[in-house]
Motif scaffolding. Structure first.
Motif, short mmCIF file in Angstrom:
data_model
loop_
_atom_site.label_atom_id
_atom_site.label_comp_id
_atom_site.label_asym_id
_atom_site.label_seq_id
_atom_site.Cartn_x
_atom_site.Cartn_y
_atom_site.Cartn_z
N TYR A 16 -12.42 -1.29 -4.05
CA TYR A 16 -12.93 -1.45 -2.69
C TYR A 16 -14.46 -1.26 -2.60
CZ TYR A 16 -8.25 -1.80 -0.66
OH TYR A 16 -6.99 -2.23 -0.31
N ARG A 60 2.26 -7.09 8.75
CA ARG A 60 1.60 -5.93 9.35
C ARG A 60 2.17 -5.57 10.72
NH1 ARG A 60 -4.43 -7.43 7.19
NH2 ARG A 60 -4.40 -6.14 5.30
N HIS A 80 -2.29 -5.46 1.29
CA HIS A 80 -3.61 -6.07 1.09
C HIS A 80 -3.41 -7.54 0.77
CE1 HIS A 80 -7.63 -6.77 -0.60
NE2 HIS A 80 -7.00 -7.42 -1.56
N PHE A 89 -15.49 4.23 6.68
CA PHE A 89 -14.11 4.57 6.30
C PHE A 89 -13.87 4.53 4.79
CE2 PHE A 89 -14.14 0.01 7.51
CZ PHE A 89 -13.67 -0.58 6.33
N LYS A 127 -4.77 0.69 11.59
CA LYS A 127 -5.77 -0.20 10.99
C LYS A 127 -6.05 0.21 9.53
CE LYS A 127 -10.04 -2.42 12.38
NZ LYS A 127 -11.12 -2.45 13.36
N ALA A 128 -6.00 1.51 9.26
CA ALA A 128 -6.24 1.99 7.90
C ALA A 128 -4.98 1.83 7.05
CB ALA A 128 -6.67 3.45 7.94
N TYR A 164 -6.70 7.37 0.52
CA TYR A 164 -5.42 6.76 0.92
C TYR A 164 -4.86 5.88 -0.20
CZ TYR A 164 -3.13 2.68 3.26
OH TYR A 164 -2.34 1.62 3.60
N HIS A 197 -16.69 -2.25 0.21
CA HIS A 197 -16.70 -1.48 1.47
C HIS A 197 -17.45 -0.14 1.35
CE1 HIS A 197 -14.01 -4.31 3.29
NE2 HIS A 197 -13.06 -4.10 2.41
N ASN A 236 -2.31 -0.13 6.66
CA ASN A 236 -1.84 -1.41 7.18
C ASN A 236 -0.90 -2.16 6.23
OD1 ASN A 236 -3.74 -2.17 5.37
ND2 ASN A 236 -5.07 -3.25 6.78
N GLU A 293 -12.17 7.67 3.16
CA GLU A 293 -10.78 7.74 3.63
C GLU A 293 -9.92 6.67 2.93
OE1 GLU A 293 -8.54 6.49 7.80
OE2 GLU A 293 -10.70 6.89 7.84
N LEU A 294 -10.51 5.49 2.76
CA LEU A 294 -9.80 4.37 2.12
C LEU A 294 -9.47 4.68 0.66
CD1 LEU A 294 -8.84 1.38 2.21
CD2 LEU A 294 -11.22 0.70 1.79
N LYS A 337 0.82 -1.21 0.00
CA LYS A 337 0.00 0.00 0.00
C LYS A 337 0.86 1.27 0.00
CE LYS A 337 -3.99 -2.29 2.04
NZ LYS A 337 -5.08 -2.20 3.02
P1 CMP Z 1 -7.69 -4.46 3.55
O1 CMP Z 1 -7.94 -5.63 4.42
O2 CMP Z 1 -6.68 -4.51 2.49
O3 CMP Z 1 -9.08 -4.02 2.86
C1 CMP Z 1 -9.97 -3.12 3.47
C2 CMP Z 1 -9.18 -1.95 3.98
O4 CMP Z 1 -9.95 -0.97 4.62
C3 CMP Z 1 -8.24 -2.45 5.07
O5 CMP Z 1 -7.25 -3.24 4.49
C4 CMP Z 1 -7.80 -1.13 5.66
O6 CMP Z 1 -6.83 -0.47 4.86
C5 CMP Z 1 -9.11 -0.36 5.59
N1 CMP Z 1 -9.81 -0.40 6.87
C6 CMP Z 1 -10.36 -1.48 7.48
N2 CMP Z 1 -10.94 -1.15 8.64
C7 CMP Z 1 -10.75 0.19 8.77
C8 CMP Z 1 -11.14 1.13 9.76
N3 CMP Z 1 -11.81 0.78 10.84
N4 CMP Z 1 -10.78 2.42 9.56
C9 CMP Z 1 -10.13 2.80 8.45
N5 CMP Z 1 -9.73 1.94 7.47
C10 CMP Z 1 -10.05 0.66 7.64
#
Ligand code: CMP
Length: 140
Positions: free
Chosen positions: A51, A104, A117, A59, A111-112, A66, A54, A114, A62-63, A11
């Motif tokens: 994504y 990780r 993927h 989030f 958590k964001a 990012y 989601h 991370n 923001e995702l 990432k």
């Molecule tokens: P990944 O598992 O690659 O796919 C979904 C992504 O959403 C995850 O990695 C994080 O980068 C992001 N993500 C998951 N949970 C949160 C959260 N609570 N807040 C912000 N970003 C999140």
């Protein structure tokens, strides 16, 4: 039935911090073969589509920001039981919960943000590989 391929992205923050080589080394050391690899910058549209699952999450915006905020490294990886073994290697979504020795634990900052993927199922691995790579970009 388990297939032998998974999809990963290093990432943006991990690429920007210069961790691409170290993370790639961990992947190879764990027995994965790289079948395809590219450095690319996702547009907001592409990150949003990747994504889309989601979309309803708080989030999501923001995702998308990012994941389109800097270059990522996309790879197709091959190994027996690839999806499950790779998720073991990367560790929990939240680095605070990730086990010692996982990618990780070592490289994620939150958590964001991370670091990596990993596909969560064989079905999604196939979709994600197709999203990023055409057949002629994958080695035999
Ligand atoms: P990944 O598992 O690659 O796919 C979904 C992504 O959403 C995850 O990695 C994080 O980068 C992001 N993500 C998951 N949970 C949160 C959260 N609570 N807040 C912000 N970003 C999140």
């Amino acid at each position: 039935m388990a297939t032998n391929r998974t999809f990963t992205m290093i990432k943006p923050e991990a690429v920007a911090q210069g961790n691409t080589g170290k993370i790639t080394d961990m992947i190879i050391e764990a027995g994965f073969k790289i079948k395809a690899m590219k450095l690319k910058q996702l547009t907001k549209e592409a990150a949003g589509e990747f994504y889309a699952v989601h979309k309803e999450r708080p989030f999501y915006g923001e995702l998308v920001e990012y994941m389109s905020g800097g270059p990522i490294v996309a790879m197709i990886l091959e190994k027996e039981n690839a999806v499950a073994d790779f998720r073991k290697l990367i560790g929990a979504t939240d680095p605070a919960e990730a086990e010692e020795g996982t990618i990780r634990k070592q490289f994620a900052t939150s958590k964001a943000e991370n670091a990596v993927h990993g596909s969560d199922s064989d079905e999604n691995a196939a979709i994600e590989c197709d999203f990023h790579f055409s057949a002629d970009e994958i080695v035999g």
